[in-house]
Design an enzyme around this catalytic site. Structure first.
Site, PDB file in Angstrom:
ATOM      1  N   HIS A 307       0.854  -1.193   0.000  1.00  0.00           N
ATOM      2  CA  HIS A 307       0.000   0.000   0.000  1.00  0.00           C
ATOM      3  C   HIS A 307       0.885   1.236   0.000  1.00  0.00           C
ATOM      4  O   HIS A 307       1.934   1.241   0.630  1.00  0.00           O
ATOM      5  CB  HIS A 307      -0.902   0.000   1.246  1.00  0.00           C
ATOM      6  N   ASP A 364      -7.904  -5.462  -0.119  1.00  0.00           N
ATOM      7  CA  ASP A 364      -8.383  -6.357  -1.175  1.00  0.00           C
ATOM      8  C   ASP A 364      -7.977  -7.816  -0.983  1.00  0.00           C
ATOM      9  O   ASP A 364      -8.431  -8.678  -1.722  1.00  0.00           O
ATOM     10  CB  ASP A 364      -7.847  -5.877  -2.542  1.00  0.00           C
TER      11      ASP A 364
HETATM   12  N1  ACO Z   1       4.301  -7.563  -4.728  1.00  0.00           N
HETATM   13  C1  ACO Z   1       5.649  -7.523  -4.892  1.00  0.00           C
HETATM   14  N2  ACO Z   1       6.409  -6.404  -4.738  1.00  0.00           N
HETATM   15  C2  ACO Z   1       5.753  -5.291  -4.415  1.00  0.00           C
HETATM   16  C3  ACO Z   1       4.359  -5.247  -4.235  1.00  0.00           C
HETATM   17  C4  ACO Z   1       3.627  -6.445  -4.395  1.00  0.00           C
HETATM   18  N3  ACO Z   1       2.312  -6.462  -4.236  1.00  0.00           N
HETATM   19  N4  ACO Z   1       3.990  -3.977  -3.930  1.00  0.00           N
HETATM   20  C5  ACO Z   1       5.106  -3.247  -3.913  1.00  0.00           C
HETATM   21  N5  ACO Z   1       6.189  -4.042  -4.197  1.00  0.00           N
HETATM   22  C6  ACO Z   1       7.591  -3.626  -4.220  1.00  0.00           C
HETATM   23  C7  ACO Z   1       7.924  -2.855  -5.484  1.00  0.00           C
HETATM   24  O1  ACO Z   1       8.365  -3.703  -6.512  1.00  0.00           O
HETATM   25  C8  ACO Z   1       9.018  -1.926  -4.985  1.00  0.00           C
HETATM   26  O2  ACO Z   1      10.193  -2.663  -4.873  1.00  0.00           O
HETATM   27  P1  ACO Z   1      11.635  -1.938  -5.100  1.00  0.00           P
HETATM   28  O3  ACO Z   1      11.754  -0.919  -4.024  1.00  0.00           O
HETATM   29  O4  ACO Z   1      12.632  -3.039  -5.025  1.00  0.00           O
HETATM   30  O5  ACO Z   1      11.573  -1.324  -6.487  1.00  0.00           O
HETATM   31  C9  ACO Z   1       8.564  -1.587  -3.561  1.00  0.00           C
HETATM   32  O6  ACO Z   1       7.781  -2.719  -3.136  1.00  0.00           O
HETATM   33  C10 ACO Z   1       7.719  -0.332  -3.456  1.00  0.00           C
HETATM   34  O7  ACO Z   1       6.609  -0.463  -4.350  1.00  0.00           O
HETATM   35  P2  ACO Z   1       5.979   0.713  -5.172  1.00  0.00           P
HETATM   36  O8  ACO Z   1       5.342   0.151  -6.401  1.00  0.00           O
HETATM   37  O9  ACO Z   1       6.970   1.819  -5.334  1.00  0.00           O
HETATM   38  O10 ACO Z   1       4.857   1.198  -4.144  1.00  0.00           O
HETATM   39  P3  ACO Z   1       3.636   2.131  -4.469  1.00  0.00           P
HETATM   40  O11 ACO Z   1       3.313   2.827  -3.216  1.00  0.00           O
HETATM   41  O12 ACO Z   1       3.908   2.965  -5.673  1.00  0.00           O
HETATM   42  O13 ACO Z   1       2.486   1.086  -4.877  1.00  0.00           O
HETATM   43  C11 ACO Z   1       0.717  -0.458  -4.706  1.00  0.00           C
HETATM   44  C12 ACO Z   1       1.482   0.680  -4.015  1.00  0.00           C
HETATM   45  C13 ACO Z   1       0.275  -0.016  -6.099  1.00  0.00           C
HETATM   46  C14 ACO Z   1      -0.526  -0.762  -3.875  1.00  0.00           C
HETATM   47  C15 ACO Z   1       1.626  -1.711  -4.790  1.00  0.00           C
HETATM   48  O14 ACO Z   1       1.978  -2.134  -3.497  1.00  0.00           O
HETATM   49  C16 ACO Z   1       0.977  -2.844  -5.577  1.00  0.00           C
HETATM   50  O15 ACO Z   1       1.098  -2.893  -6.794  1.00  0.00           O
HETATM   51  N6  ACO Z   1       0.261  -3.801  -4.875  1.00  0.00           N
HETATM   52  C17 ACO Z   1      -0.446  -4.859  -5.572  1.00  0.00           C
HETATM   53  C18 ACO Z   1      -1.787  -4.359  -6.099  1.00  0.00           C
HETATM   54  C19 ACO Z   1      -2.787  -4.113  -5.001  1.00  0.00           C
HETATM   55  O16 ACO Z   1      -2.986  -4.941  -4.125  1.00  0.00           O
HETATM   56  N7  ACO Z   1      -3.454  -2.969  -5.082  1.00  0.00           N
HETATM   57  C20 ACO Z   1      -4.506  -2.576  -4.118  1.00  0.00           C
HETATM   58  C21 ACO Z   1      -4.012  -1.500  -3.206  1.00  0.00           C
HETATM   59  S1  ACO Z   1      -5.229  -1.068  -2.015  1.00  0.00           S
HETATM   60  C22 ACO Z   1      -6.294  -0.130  -2.893  1.00  0.00           C
HETATM   61  O17 ACO Z   1      -5.969   0.608  -3.773  1.00  0.00           O
HETATM   62  C23 ACO Z   1      -7.684  -0.238  -2.578  1.00  0.00           C
END
Ligand code: ACO
Length: 431
Positions: A307, A364
């Site tokens: 998140h 979710d």
């Molecule tokens: N699985 C694996 N790695 C992940 C995940 C994940 N679900 N989420 C983040 N990471 C990693 C990224 O690859 C990144 O790694 P790095 O630092 O080595 O490059 C690090 O964690 C930070 O991730 P970001 O993408 O920069 O985080 P951001 O805050 O931009 O994204 C998000 C948040 C979109 C929710 C992300 O965690 C994600 O894609 N999760 C999966 C989709 C999801 O469940 N979405 C629902 C969110 S809740 C909602 O909106 C209602």
């Protein structure tokens, strides 16, 4: 004396005012920065940008705190109803009994959609995703209520549009489901409450009345309340951005629905179940998928994990997990996906990749298990999220249009394209 921030660019120091919220959150006000210095700020994804001041929801991602109008989410989920929560978010205070009765009554009066709108549903292929249909239908409501779409709506207009939208959205969702399974529409029943009425429209047929189950109603109540608002998330920011041009509420929310649909946002609840299906089909090989999620070349993420704001735990996920367990136990349902999700969570939470990046189950991760137990089909999961988020979107739109400080949303950019060069006639261009 409020604090000031000093920004040094080259040999110039700029003194910038600061804002402090009621929970002591601090922001540097850079609204005059460009006119003072010629510079803008750069913040892709808006991770550090406050786009507005808001009194609706407070969230502390480090501590796992979420409050609607100051009230902890745990208390609201335990004690409130979805309509009372909607009232709280939209009008800023808990309603009196008289206010709540009047509010609830008006929902029954406006549950039906215009008969002509039913024709729209027939135009969609059975495979049409219900989020696309929902967004189009919500936008289309503007055509049926032209008196409510003028810029500068009165307080009475806003009260009417709030009820029209909140009430009709569940009818539209249920109708789009009926259309997708080729069954005839079931009309709302005025004597039913908000959630039972939705379940009736979803699952009754002309021959058989759906048997309203209190445990199911309660699980849905909790889910809708937990989804009701989450301050400046992607879809709410979209609603505010679209609404800032004075686009009407129906149009603004239709845009919010599209933003919510994305798999990184509200579409993730559908993706989680699809991911669990994939893992199960692959022999339940969790380690393989954990490794894929850790491998940045794989393009695979653990859906329902991570998140932007929560860096400790998501308080909503905690309640949803408990609700999923309780509902399945009460109904004697054995869902292999619940066991798989629990195992996946356990393994991920011990893995240094997820620990270091502070990645936890989000709202979710477990919600789909509840929807499955209720009999809601997979592609309707994001639609359920949209029904829940409706009060939050409305509250933010209302707060924004009532705030005299609101300006049209219009970010800047850093241009990285070609420098000026002349147009080349076709006969002089490379063949
Ligand atoms: N699985 C694996 N790695 C992940 C995940 C994940 N679900 N989420 C983040 N990471 C990693 C990224 O690859 C990144 O790694 P790095 O630092 O080595 O490059 C690090 O964690 C930070 O991730 P970001 O993408 O920069 O985080 P951001 O805050 O931009 O994204 C998000 C948040 C979109 C929710 C992300 O965690 C994600 O894609 N999760 C999966 C989709 C999801 O469940 N979405 C629902 C969110 S809740 C909602 O909106 C209602």
């Amino acid at each position: 004396m409020p604090e000031k921030a000093n920004l040094i660019i080259g040999d110039q120091t700029y003194e910038l005012p600061m804002l402090v919220g009621t929970e002591n959150e601090k922001a540097i006000d850079i609204s005059k920065l460009r006119s003072l210095s010629g510079c803008i700020t750069f913040d892709p994804g808006f991770g550090n940008t406050g786009a507005c001041q808001s009194a609706i929801t407070y969230l502390d991602g480090e501590k796992g705190i979420l409050r609607y109008r100051g009230i902890p989410i745990e208390q609201i989920a335990e004690k409130s109803t979805f309509l009372e929560t909607a009232y709280l978010l939209i009008y800023g205070h808990l309603p009196s009994q008289t206010q709540l009765t009047k509010f609830s009554q008006s929902f029954s009066d406006h549950a039906s959609i215009h008969e002509d709108m039913k024709n729209f549903f027939n135009g969609y292929p059975l495979s049409g995703h219900p989020m696309g249909i929902l967004s189009a239908m919500v936008c289309s409501l503007s055509g049926y209520y032209p008196e409510l779409v003028n810029p500068g709506p009165t307080k009475e207009d806003i009260d009417k549009i709030v009820v029209q939208l909140l009430s009709k959205v569940r009818t539209i969702c249920a109708f789009s489901y009926k259309k997708s399974i080729g069954e005839s529409f079931v009309y709302p029943r005025p004597e039913l409450q908000y959630i039972p009425n939705f379940l009736h429209m979803m699952f009754s047929t002309p021959k058989r009345e759906y048997n309203i189950d209190d445990d199911v109603v309660d699980a849905l109540r909790i889910l809708l309340i937990l989804h009701a608002d989450h301050e400046q998330n992607c879809s709410t920011s979209t609603v505010r951005l679209v609404g800032s041009s004075l686009a009407n509420l129906f149009a603004s929310i239709a845009a919010g629905i599209c933003a919510l649909w994305g798999p990184l946002h509200g579409g993730a609840n559908q993706e989680v179940i699809e991911m669990l299906q994939m893992i199960q089909k692959d022999g339940g090989n969790i380690a393989k998928y954990i490794n894929m999620a850790k491998d940045h070349n794989s393009n695979f993420r653990l859906m329902g994990f991570g998140h932007r704001v929560y860096k400790n735990f998501d308080p909503r996920a905690k309640i949803i997990k408990e609700t999923a367990h309780n509902l399945l136990k009460k109904k004697g349902i054995k869902d292999p996906f619940l066991d798989l999700a629990v195992k996946l969570e356990e393994i991920a939470l011990k893995d240094s990749y997820f620990v270091e990046r502070k990645l936890y189950p989000n709202v979710d991760f477990y919600s789909g298990i509840i929807y499955r137990a209720i009999g809601i089909p997979l592609n309707m999961f994001p639609v359920m999220f949209a029904i829940g988020r409706m009060p939050g979107w409305i509250a933010h739109w209302k707060e924004m249009i009532e705030d005299p400080a609101t300006k049209i949303g219009r970010p800047r950019q850093i241009y990285t394209g070609e420098l000026r060069h002349d147009y080349i006639p076709m006969d002089q261009r490379p063949k």
